[in-house]
Design an enzyme around this catalytic site. Structure first.
Site, PDB file in Angstrom:
ATOM      1  N   HIS A 173      26.806  17.988  67.383  1.00 27.78           N
ATOM      2  CA  HIS A 173      25.406  18.122  66.979  1.00 27.78           C
ATOM      3  C   HIS A 173      25.004  17.022  66.007  1.00 27.78           C
ATOM      4  CE1 HIS A 173      27.736  20.103  63.786  1.00 27.78           C
ATOM      5  NE2 HIS A 173      26.746  19.751  62.975  1.00 27.78           N
ATOM      6  N   ARG A 193      33.196  13.692  61.821  1.00 33.30           N
ATOM      7  CA  ARG A 193      32.291  12.700  62.379  1.00 33.30           C
ATOM      8  C   ARG A 193      32.784  12.181  63.720  1.00 33.30           C
ATOM      9  NH1 ARG A 193      32.145   9.811  57.454  1.00 33.30           N
ATOM     10  NH2 ARG A 193      30.633  10.976  56.261  1.00 33.30           N
TER      11      ARG A 193
END
Length: 316
Positions: A173, A193
């Protein structure tokens, strides 16, 4: 003693992608023009809210959890379970994925996993979010990440103010540029990340990616978070239920007039995102204004809110 709403002072976090919308929209005293997050209702060790007024003035939410568990219905647990944030994605946030409780507990010193959700307060025209991916297998996920096929991998969705997205752990997301969001989540600060547009920080360093963890925790194939929205209108209020899930339930209260309400959870977290009102309870009243955040403790008597205002409300 009759319980009253507990108003909280937020913590602010500067981010490479932050801006000034938290000041421009809510009047917050932000630390810089790169302010990305307001930790509005938080007892997380990396930033805990402080009580603004009343009996517990000056105490942190973490201290209340530790020493006044009766305010929270006496529920058990070594940490306050929820975190309410306001996020100003002036630029796109990094693409990321969050672990579940088991993985975070094993690999991140007992931290909670992070299932979260977004209420879109405002966004620029044609704003987007990243929500999920197209890979059908882990092998395909690894191949697409290694080749940098971000356009092929990432699912992008157009958003509008008032939209709601449930983002379970394991969901890739990101927020797109020009997005202002209220985020309700488990009280966790663990994200991995996937991609960060090759950006550099103030020191000229590209930010670390966590691709090993990403492969381990991403749900493959992607599954949309299930939400079962419903709306109930009665005198003075329209209540929209967005989600009632394992870690939290989230609602929007739209007050127009005088609404009679009750607090029937162990505690409720409330954020005023629009308008003004008066919360009255057993002869005492509290002013509500846009940008306020407060907690309704256990044993809070029935109360009214009068005015024209919109609140996002959550509980475990």
């Amino acid at each position: 003693m009759t319980q009253s709403p507990i108003f909280l002072r937020p913590i602010y976090k500067e981010k490479i992608w932050g801006g000034t919308a938290l000041h421009d929209t809510f009047g917050y005293d932000i630390p810089s023009e790169k302010t990305g997050e307001c930790w509005a209702i938080s007892a997380h060790p990396k930033g805990t809210s402080t009580v603004i007024s009343g009996e517990y003035k000056g105490k942190t939410l973490a201290e209340l959890w530790e020493h006044h568990r009766e305010l929270f219905g006496g529920i058990e647990g070594d940490r306050f379970p929820l975190l309410t944030k306001m996020i100003d994605a002036n630029k796109a946030t990094s693409i990321q994925v969050n672990p579940d409780d088991y993985y975070a507990g094993e690999k991140e010193n007992g931290e909670l996993g992070k299932t979260q959700c977004w209420y879109i307060i405002d966004c620029k025209d044609n704003a987007e979010i990243v929500y999920g991916h197209t890979a059908r297998t882990k092998t395909e996920l690894v191949t697409m990440i290694n080749s940098g096929d971000w356009d092929g991998l990432l699912r992008k969705m157009k958003i509008r103010p008032g939209d709601f997205y449930y983002v379970p752990s394991g969901t890739i997301h990101a927020l797109g540029e020009g997005t202002l969001v209220l985020e309700t989540e488990q009280s966790s600060d663990i994200s991995y990340r996937v991609y960060d547009y090759d950006r550099s920080d103030q020191k000229g360093n590209t930010r670390e990616l966590h691709l090993g963890q990403v492969i381990n925790v991403t749900t493959v194939p992607h599954v949309d978070g299930f939400i079962d929205e419903s709306t109930e209108s009665r005198k003075g209020i329209t209540i929209k239920t967005f989600v009632q899930a394992e870690y939290f339930s989230v609602y929007r209260w739209e007050i127009n007039g005088t609404a009679e309400l009750s607090q029937d959870a162990p505690f409720m977290l409330c954020s005023v995102i629009e308008g003004n009102g008066i919360l009255a309870c057993e002869g005492r009243s509290s002013e509500l204004k846009k940008g306020d955040h407060f907690l309704l403790p256990d044993d809070m008597p029935d109360f009214t809110i009068e005015g024209a205002c919109t609140l996002i409300v959550s509980h475990i």
